[in-house]
Design an enzyme around this catalytic site. Structure first.
Site, PDB file in Angstrom:
ATOM      1  N   LEU A  94      44.048  44.670  35.798  1.00  0.00           N
ATOM      2  CA  LEU A  94      44.511  44.890  37.166  1.00  0.00           C
ATOM      3  C   LEU A  94      44.149  43.701  38.043  1.00  0.00           C
ATOM      4  CD1 LEU A  94      43.474  48.627  37.611  1.00  0.00           C
ATOM      5  CD2 LEU A  94      45.774  47.726  37.261  1.00  0.00           C
ATOM      6  N   GLY A  98      34.940  36.930  40.301  1.00  0.00           N
ATOM      7  CA  GLY A  98      33.592  36.465  39.991  1.00  0.00           C
ATOM      8  C   GLY A  98      32.681  37.568  39.494  1.00  0.00           C
ATOM      9  N   GLY A 100      33.714  40.302  37.750  1.00  0.00           N
ATOM     10  CA  GLY A 100      34.158  40.945  36.531  1.00  0.00           C
ATOM     11  C   GLY A 100      35.663  41.179  36.508  1.00  0.00           C
ATOM     12  N   THR A 101      36.112  41.943  35.499  1.00  0.00           N
ATOM     13  CA  THR A 101      37.534  42.226  35.310  1.00  0.00           C
ATOM     14  C   THR A 101      37.756  43.736  35.352  1.00  0.00           C
ATOM     15  OG1 THR A 101      37.646  40.299  33.855  1.00  0.00           O
ATOM     16  CG2 THR A 101      39.499  41.812  33.779  1.00  0.00           C
ATOM     17  N   VAL A 102      38.875  44.157  35.954  1.00  0.00           N
ATOM     18  CA  VAL A 102      39.205  45.583  36.039  1.00  0.00           C
ATOM     19  C   VAL A 102      40.449  45.861  35.194  1.00  0.00           C
ATOM     20  CG1 VAL A 102      39.809  47.510  37.554  1.00  0.00           C
ATOM     21  CG2 VAL A 102      38.230  45.738  38.363  1.00  0.00           C
ATOM     22  N   LYS A 116      35.922  48.884  34.993  1.00  0.00           N
ATOM     23  CA  LYS A 116      35.390  47.622  35.498  1.00  0.00           C
ATOM     24  C   LYS A 116      34.403  47.032  34.502  1.00  0.00           C
ATOM     25  CE  LYS A 116      33.274  45.510  39.567  1.00  0.00           C
ATOM     26  NZ  LYS A 116      32.716  45.732  40.916  1.00  0.00           N
ATOM     27  N   ASP A 212      28.411  45.557  50.988  1.00  0.00           N
ATOM     28  CA  ASP A 212      29.523  44.612  50.817  1.00  0.00           C
ATOM     29  C   ASP A 212      30.815  45.216  51.365  1.00  0.00           C
ATOM     30  OD1 ASP A 212      30.693  42.210  50.119  1.00  0.00           O
ATOM     31  OD2 ASP A 212      31.048  42.776  48.037  1.00  0.00           O
TER      32      ASP A 212
END
Length: 368
Positions: A94, A98, A100-102, A116, A212
Site C-alpha cells: 500500500l 522510513g 516500514g512497509t504496509v 505493517k 506523532d
C-alpha cells in the site's frame, strides 16, 4: 537356435538385475529429500522461536495473560500473514517509507487488513513496541484504527490493523484542484480527531500520548469518518505522572517546540500537533514545507496574521463558507500552538469548543 535363446535369456536376466539397484537408489534420494525437508522445517521452526523470544513474545503473553481471549487473538502466526499477502507480494504494497512497509491482506476469517512491516531493529524499541501492543489491544474507539494483532515470528514484529480504504486527511486536503473538503467536513473531521485524542489522554486505563499527530496518519473510511493511526511513536504516561522525559520523536512542522528543546513529553505535545492540523485545515498549506515571503514557517506566519487581523491572506478561500466559525477555529488553533505548553488547552476543552460550533448548525438544519 539354442545358442541364441540362451543369449536372449541371459540378456533379460542382466536387465532384471538393474531393477533392485534403481529402486534402492530412488529410495536413498527420497530419504535424502525428506531429511532435507525435515531439516528445513526444523530450521524455520527454530528461527520462528528465536524471533518470538527476541521480540519478547513471552512478555506480550504475560501482559495479556489476564485476558486469555485477547492474547489468543492478538498473536497471529506468520503462516497466516504469508497467505494473507500472497507471500508479501510487492503488488500488495500500500505504501512504504522510513518507518516500514504496509501491505494489504485478507485473513482466513475474511477480514481485510493492513499489515505493517516495521523497520525496528533495536532491542529496546522492540520492548517498548510490545508494551504498546499490549495497551493498544485494549483500545476500542470508532475514531481509532483497530489493531487486530501482531506477528512476532519474523526478525521485526508485524502489526495487523483494520484496512481503511479512503486514504488520508493529507491526501484529501492537498489535491491539485482548487476545491478540497468542504468546511463542514473539515470541522467534523477536526472534532473526530479531538474526540480520539481525549479518549487516548483520559479515557483509557493508562493515558497514551500519540506523539506523532499529523494529517498523513489520519485515515478516512468510506463514510469519510476520521480514524487516528500509526502508534509506533506513542508512549503511555503512568497515572501518577504528568509527563516523561524521552528521546524526541515526531514530524517536523507538527512537532511541539517545547518537547523538542526539553525532551519532556506531556499530553500538551499532542495538543500542539493538533493545533497545527487545525491550521492546515484552515489554510491547506503543508506545515513541513511552507515558508512565507519573510521566511516564516506556517505556524509563525499564521499566528502573526491572526494577531494583525489579516488572516484572509493565508486562509483557504473555500473555508470562508464557514463564516464566523472560521475565526473561532483560528483562535482555538492559536491557543493550541502556544509556545508555552502549560498555557495550551486540554484536548477535552478543545473537543468541547469544536462540538459547540457544530451544535448550532445541527439545530438550524433540523429547524429548516
Amino acid at each position: 537356435m539354442q545358442h541364441h535363446g540362451d543369449d536372449f535369456r541371459g540378456h533379460r536376466r542382466g536387465r532384471t538385475k538393474k531393477g533392485p539397484r534403481s529402486s534402492a537408489l530412488l529410495l536413498i534420494v527420497l530419504d535424502i529429500f525428506l531429511l532435507l525437508c525435515k531439516f528445513k522445517q526444523r530450521k524455520i521452526k527454530v528461527q520462528k522461536q528465536k524471533y518470538f523470544k527476541q521480540n519478547r513474545g513471552q512478555l506480550l503473553q504475560q501482559l495479556l495473560s489476564q485476558k486469555a481471549d485477547i492474547a489468543e487473538r492478538m498473536i497471529i502466526p506468520l503462516d497466516e500473514l504469508t497467505k494473507a499477502t500472497n507471500n508479501f507480494d510487492k503488488a500488495r504494497e500500500l505504501r512504504g517509507g522510513g518507518h516500514g512497509t504496509v501491505y494489504k491482506g485478507i485473513l482466513s476469517d475474511l477480514h481485510v487488513v493492513a499489515i505493517k512491516k516495521s523497520n525496528i531493529t533495536v532491542q529496546k524499541e522492540i520492548d517498548e513496541f510490545i508494551n504498546e501492543v499490549a495497551i493498544l489491544s485494549q483500545i476500542n474507539h470508532k475514531n481509532v484504527v483497530k489493531l487486530f494483532g501482531c506477528c512476532l515470528e519474523t526478525e521485526v514484529p508485524l502489526l495487523v490493523y483494520e484496512f481503511i480504504s479512503n486514504g488520508t486527511l493529507y491526501d484529501h486536503l492537498h489535491v491539485e484542484e482548487p476545491r478540497s473538503l468542504t468546511w463542514d467536513s473539515r470541522l467534523r473531521i477536526a472534532t473526530e480527531i479531538a474526540t480520539s485524542l481525549v479518549y487516548l489522554h483520559s479515557s483509557v486505563s493508562i493515558p497514551i500520548i500519540h506523539r506523532d499527530i499529523k494529517s498523513s496518519n489520519k485515515l478516512l473510511d468510506d463514510t469519510m469518518t476520521s480514524k487516528i493511526s500509526d502508534f509506533g511513536a506513542s508512549r503511555y504516561i503512568p497515572v501518577d505522572k504528568t509527563g516523561l522525559t524521552t528521546r524526541v520523536q515526531g514530524t517536523i512542522g507538527y512537532l511541539d517546540p517545547m518537547y523538542f528543546y526539553t525532551s519532556r513529553l506531556t499530553d500538551k505535545s499532542d495538543v500542539y500537533s493538533f493545533g497545527v492540523i487545525l491550521v492546515e485545515l484552515l489554510t491547506r498549506k503543508k506545515p513541513f514545507s511552507y515558508l512565507s515571503a519573510e521566511g516564516d514557517g506556517l505556524v509563525s506566519h499564521f499566528v502573526n496574521l491572526l494577531s494583525e487581523g489579516n488572516l484572509v491572506q493565508i486562509i483557504d478561500p473555500q473555508v470562508m463558507e464557514g463564516g464566523t466559525e472560521v475565526q473561532e477555529v483560528a483562535t482555538l488553533a492559536a491557543s493550541c500552538i502556544n509556545l508555552r505548553g502549560e498555557e495550551r488547552p486540554t484536548m477535552r476543552l478543545v473537543e468541547h469548543i469544536l462540538h459547540g460550533l457544530q451544535v448550532p448548525r445541527g439545530i438550524t438544519k433540523m429547524v429548516s
